[in-house]
Design a protein around this motif. Sequence first.
Motif, PDB file in Angstrom:
ATOM      1  N   ASP A  82      15.547   7.047   4.023  1.00  0.00           N
ATOM      2  CA  ASP A  82      16.558   7.912   4.058  1.00  0.00           C
ATOM      3  C   ASP A  82      16.603   8.095   5.450  1.00  0.00           C
ATOM      4  OD1 ASP A  82      15.059   9.096   1.818  1.00  0.00           O
ATOM      5  OD2 ASP A  82      13.464  10.141   2.567  1.00  0.00           O
TER       6      ASP A  82
ATOM      7  N   LYS B 136      16.278  -1.628   2.457  1.00  0.00           N
ATOM      8  CA  LYS B 136      14.772  -2.455   1.869  1.00  0.00           C
ATOM      9  C   LYS B 136      14.504  -3.265   2.202  1.00  0.00           C
ATOM     10  CE  LYS B 136      14.677  -0.606  -2.618  1.00  0.00           C
ATOM     11  NZ  LYS B 136      14.468  -1.106  -3.544  1.00  0.00           N
TER      12      LYS B 136
ATOM     13  N   THR C  89       0.720  -0.945  -0.013  1.00  0.00           N
ATOM     14  CA  THR C  89       0.507   0.163   0.169  1.00  0.00           C
ATOM     15  C   THR C  89       0.937   1.336   0.078  1.00  0.00           C
ATOM     16  OG1 THR C  89       0.288   0.324   2.581  1.00  0.00           O
ATOM     17  CG2 THR C  89      -1.749  -1.524   1.439  1.00  0.00           C
ATOM     18  N   GLU C  90       0.349   2.855  -0.267  1.00  0.00           N
ATOM     19  CA  GLU C  90       1.247   3.766   0.149  1.00  0.00           C
ATOM     20  C   GLU C  90       1.974   3.872   1.233  1.00  0.00           C
ATOM     21  OE1 GLU C  90      -1.100   6.754  -1.674  1.00  0.00           O
ATOM     22  OE2 GLU C  90      -1.373   6.039  -3.035  1.00  0.00           O
ATOM     23  N   SER C  91       1.336   4.080   2.047  1.00  0.00           N
ATOM     24  CA  SER C  91       1.978   4.098   3.836  1.00  0.00           C
ATOM     25  C   SER C  91       3.128   2.797   3.689  1.00  0.00           C
ATOM     26  CB  SER C  91       0.529   3.371   4.414  1.00  0.00           C
ATOM     27  OG  SER C  91       0.504   2.157   4.653  1.00  0.00           O
ATOM     28  N   GLU C  92       3.322   1.966   3.452  1.00  0.00           N
ATOM     29  CA  GLU C  92       3.547   1.004   3.445  1.00  0.00           C
ATOM     30  C   GLU C  92       5.018   1.320   2.968  1.00  0.00           C
ATOM     31  OE1 GLU C  92       1.323  -3.541   4.286  1.00  0.00           O
ATOM     32  OE2 GLU C  92       1.513  -2.505   2.248  1.00  0.00           O
ATOM     33  N   GLN C  93       5.044   2.166   1.542  1.00  0.00           N
ATOM     34  CA  GLN C  93       5.778   2.019   0.662  1.00  0.00           C
ATOM     35  C   GLN C  93       6.901   3.250   0.941  1.00  0.00           C
ATOM     36  OE1 GLN C  93       3.695   3.486  -3.312  1.00  0.00           O
ATOM     37  NE2 GLN C  93       4.104   0.635  -4.279  1.00  0.00           N
ATOM     38  N   ARG C  94       5.402   4.239   1.205  1.00  0.00           N
ATOM     39  CA  ARG C  94       6.238   5.442   2.072  1.00  0.00           C
ATOM     40  C   ARG C  94       7.009   5.269   3.689  1.00  0.00           C
ATOM     41  NH1 ARG C  94       1.865   8.259   1.515  1.00  0.00           N
ATOM     42  NH2 ARG C  94       0.870   7.360   3.620  1.00  0.00           N
ATOM     43  N   GLU C  95       6.381   4.117   4.293  1.00  0.00           N
ATOM     44  CA  GLU C  95       7.555   3.930   5.618  1.00  0.00           C
ATOM     45  C   GLU C  95       9.105   3.091   4.885  1.00  0.00           C
ATOM     46  OE1 GLU C  95       7.408  -0.148   8.687  1.00  0.00           O
ATOM     47  OE2 GLU C  95       5.189   0.837   7.524  1.00  0.00           O
TER      48      GLU C  95
ATOM     49  N   LYS D 134      10.292   3.788   2.329  1.00  0.00           N
ATOM     50  CA  LYS D 134      11.264   5.161   1.627  1.00  0.00           C
ATOM     51  C   LYS D 134      12.257   5.979   2.721  1.00  0.00           C
ATOM     52  CE  LYS D 134       8.746   5.417  -2.825  1.00  0.00           C
ATOM     53  NZ  LYS D 134       8.072   6.224  -3.484  1.00  0.00           N
ATOM     54  N   THR D 135      10.965   6.606   3.997  1.00  0.00           N
ATOM     55  CA  THR D 135      11.353   6.572   5.118  1.00  0.00           C
ATOM     56  C   THR D 135      12.652   6.320   5.716  1.00  0.00           C
ATOM     57  OG1 THR D 135       8.827   7.583   5.403  1.00  0.00           O
ATOM     58  CG2 THR D 135      11.131   7.780   7.027  1.00  0.00           C
TER      59      THR D 135
END
Length: 87
Positions: free
Chosen positions: A22, A41, A10-16, A18-19
Amino acid sequence: MKKLTLKDMTESEQREVKTELDRARKHHGRPLTNAEQNRVKDEAIERIMAAREKIAKVARAERKAKRAQPTSATFSWTASISTRPHR
């Protein structure tokens, strides 16, 4: 369960993920090498998969608990048949 890919998340998991990348980049103070990126990753994906599995396990347990429980009462087919004779 097969390993998740970024496309499957999901988008939130992808964002996690990427965070996490970072954070690792800031921690090292330089761009990450490919090996370091892949390791970060993979660790993030493993945590997400574990969380999904935990949620799925709870859902399976709830479905199992909600399943019809056998009772001591049995179905009586004679109760559903009329006792009056047909004319």
